[in-house]
Design a protein around this motif. Structure first.
Motif, mmCIF file in Angstrom:
data_model
loop_
_atom_site.group_PDB
_atom_site.id
_atom_site.type_symbol
_atom_site.label_atom_id
_atom_site.label_comp_id
_atom_site.label_asym_id
_atom_site.label_seq_id
_atom_site.Cartn_x
_atom_site.Cartn_y
_atom_site.Cartn_z
ATOM 1 N N LEU A 199 14.780 0.260 -0.558
ATOM 2 C CA LEU A 199 14.159 -0.724 -1.444
ATOM 3 C C LEU A 199 13.113 -0.075 -2.355
ATOM 4 O O LEU A 199 12.928 -0.486 -3.504
ATOM 5 N N ALA A 200 12.462 0.971 -1.865
ATOM 6 C CA ALA A 200 11.426 1.655 -2.646
ATOM 7 C C ALA A 200 11.991 2.317 -3.892
ATOM 8 O O ALA A 200 11.267 2.534 -4.865
ATOM 9 N N GLU A 201 13.268 2.627 -3.902
ATOM 10 C CA GLU A 201 13.892 3.279 -5.054
ATOM 11 C C GLU A 201 13.926 2.372 -6.280
ATOM 12 O O GLU A 201 14.064 2.847 -7.399
ATOM 13 N N LYS A 202 13.764 1.075 -6.073
ATOM 14 C CA LYS A 202 13.786 0.128 -7.183
ATOM 15 C C LYS A 202 12.453 0.063 -7.919
ATOM 16 O O LYS A 202 12.357 -0.561 -8.958
ATOM 17 N N PHE A 203 11.416 0.696 -7.346
ATOM 18 C CA PHE A 203 10.080 0.635 -7.923
ATOM 19 C C PHE A 203 9.610 2.015 -8.361
ATOM 20 O O PHE A 203 9.923 3.016 -7.729
ATOM 21 N N SER A 204 8.831 2.033 -9.417
ATOM 22 C CA SER A 204 8.193 3.288 -9.836
ATOM 23 C C SER A 204 6.995 3.540 -8.916
ATOM 24 O O SER A 204 6.552 2.648 -8.196
ATOM 25 N N ASN A 205 6.480 4.745 -8.960
ATOM 26 C CA ASN A 205 5.299 5.063 -8.154
ATOM 27 C C ASN A 205 4.125 4.176 -8.521
ATOM 28 O O ASN A 205 3.373 3.739 -7.650
ATOM 29 N N GLN A 206 3.951 3.894 -9.799
ATOM 30 C CA GLN A 206 2.834 3.044 -10.235
ATOM 31 C C GLN A 206 3.016 1.619 -9.727
ATOM 32 O O GLN A 206 2.043 0.988 -9.311
ATOM 33 N N GLU A 207 4.255 1.110 -9.751
ATOM 34 C CA GLU A 207 4.497 -0.232 -9.223
ATOM 35 C C GLU A 207 4.212 -0.285 -7.728
ATOM 36 O O GLU A 207 3.611 -1.244 -7.236
ATOM 37 N N LEU A 208 4.627 0.744 -6.999
ATOM 38 C CA LEU A 208 4.329 0.793 -5.569
ATOM 39 C C LEU A 208 2.829 0.841 -5.321
ATOM 40 O O LEU A 208 2.313 0.155 -4.422
ATOM 41 N N LEU A 209 2.118 1.618 -6.106
ATOM 42 C CA LEU A 209 0.671 1.707 -5.954
ATOM 43 C C LEU A 209 0.017 0.359 -6.232
ATOM 44 O O LEU A 209 -0.918 -0.055 -5.531
ATOM 45 N N ASN A 210 0.513 -0.351 -7.232
ATOM 46 C CA ASN A 210 -0.001 -1.696 -7.535
ATOM 47 C C ASN A 210 0.243 -2.653 -6.376
ATOM 48 O O ASN A 210 -0.637 -3.438 -6.013
ATOM 49 N N VAL A 211 1.429 -2.595 -5.789
ATOM 50 C CA VAL A 211 1.757 -3.458 -4.653
ATOM 51 C C VAL A 211 0.859 -3.127 -3.463
ATOM 52 O O VAL A 211 0.329 -4.020 -2.794
ATOM 53 N N ILE A 212 0.671 -1.846 -3.196
ATOM 54 C CA ILE A 212 -0.189 -1.417 -2.094
ATOM 55 C C ILE A 212 -1.606 -1.944 -2.295
ATOM 56 O O ILE A 212 -2.222 -2.490 -1.377
ATOM 57 N N THR A 213 -2.122 -1.812 -3.507
ATOM 58 C CA THR A 213 -3.471 -2.275 -3.819
ATOM 59 C C THR A 213 -3.580 -3.788 -3.646
ATOM 60 O O THR A 213 -4.550 -4.287 -3.060
ATOM 61 N N ASP A 214 -2.590 -4.530 -4.141
ATOM 62 C CA ASP A 214 -2.601 -5.987 -4.013
ATOM 63 C C ASP A 214 -2.556 -6.419 -2.558
ATOM 64 O O ASP A 214 -3.295 -7.314 -2.138
ATOM 65 N N ILE A 215 -1.692 -5.797 -1.775
ATOM 66 C CA ILE A 215 -1.578 -6.161 -0.360
ATOM 67 C C ILE A 215 -2.865 -5.833 0.383
ATOM 68 O O ILE A 215 -3.342 -6.628 1.201
ATOM 69 N N GLN A 216 -3.457 -4.674 0.101
ATOM 70 C CA GLN A 216 -4.714 -4.302 0.754
ATOM 71 C C GLN A 216 -5.810 -5.309 0.421
ATOM 72 O O GLN A 216 -6.583 -5.709 1.285
ATOM 73 N N PHE A 217 -5.860 -5.743 -0.831
ATOM 74 C CA PHE A 217 -6.836 -6.751 -1.245
ATOM 75 C C PHE A 217 -6.638 -8.055 -0.476
ATOM 76 O O PHE A 217 -7.588 -8.645 0.039
ATOM 77 N N LEU A 218 -5.382 -8.503 -0.395
ATOM 78 C CA LEU A 218 -5.089 -9.744 0.324
ATOM 79 C C LEU A 218 -5.441 -9.638 1.805
ATOM 80 O O LEU A 218 -6.056 -10.543 2.378
ATOM 81 N N VAL A 219 -5.066 -8.542 2.425
ATOM 82 C CA VAL A 219 -5.360 -8.353 3.847
ATOM 83 C C VAL A 219 -6.863 -8.374 4.091
ATOM 84 O O VAL A 219 -7.344 -9.032 5.025
#
Length: 117
Positions: free
Chosen positions: A70-90
């Motif tokens: 599933l990670a292949e569908k995202f760029s590194n920047q998109e993954l970093l954005n998702v990681i940041t958003d999830i960390q914020f929510l948690v």
């Protein structure tokens, strides 16, 4: 459709311009003395100055391991954005839970009041 994106920033995008700036800004005699500067030493110095870059790369790598194909569908920047958003929510969810549990205080504030942190 699988897209493979190159990283937004590569060593060459930083090191080569940095060497050019150093070459122009440093008097010629001093620069020639330091002509033996190893790019590895320069990279290590930059890594020491900006350690957050290493953490981001590790976070992206870990996310790719967890997500698998599933990670292949995202760029590194998109993954970093998702990681940041999830960390914020948690962090916010944990703070809300702690406030409900400890009468309006987070665990960090509670420990600080007790002289812990």
């Amino acid at each position: 459709m699988i897209t493979t994106e190159l990283p937004l920033f590569s060593e060459d995008k930083f090191i080569t311009p940095l060497e050019a700036v150093l070459h122009e800004a440093t008097p010629k005699a001093q620069y020639e003395e330091r002509a033996d500067i190893d790019k590895g030493v320069l990279k290590k110095s930059l890594d020491d100055l900006f350690p957050e870059q290493r953490y981001e790369e590790k976070d992206i790598q870990r996310a790719k391991e967890i997500l698998g194909q599933l990670a292949e569908k995202f760029s590194n920047q998109e993954l970093l954005n998702v990681i940041t958003d999830i960390q914020f929510l948690v962090n916010n969810w944990l703070d809300d839970f702690e406030r409900k549990t400890f009468n309006g205080l987070t665990l960090k504030k509670l420990l600080h009041e007790k002289g812990g942190i």
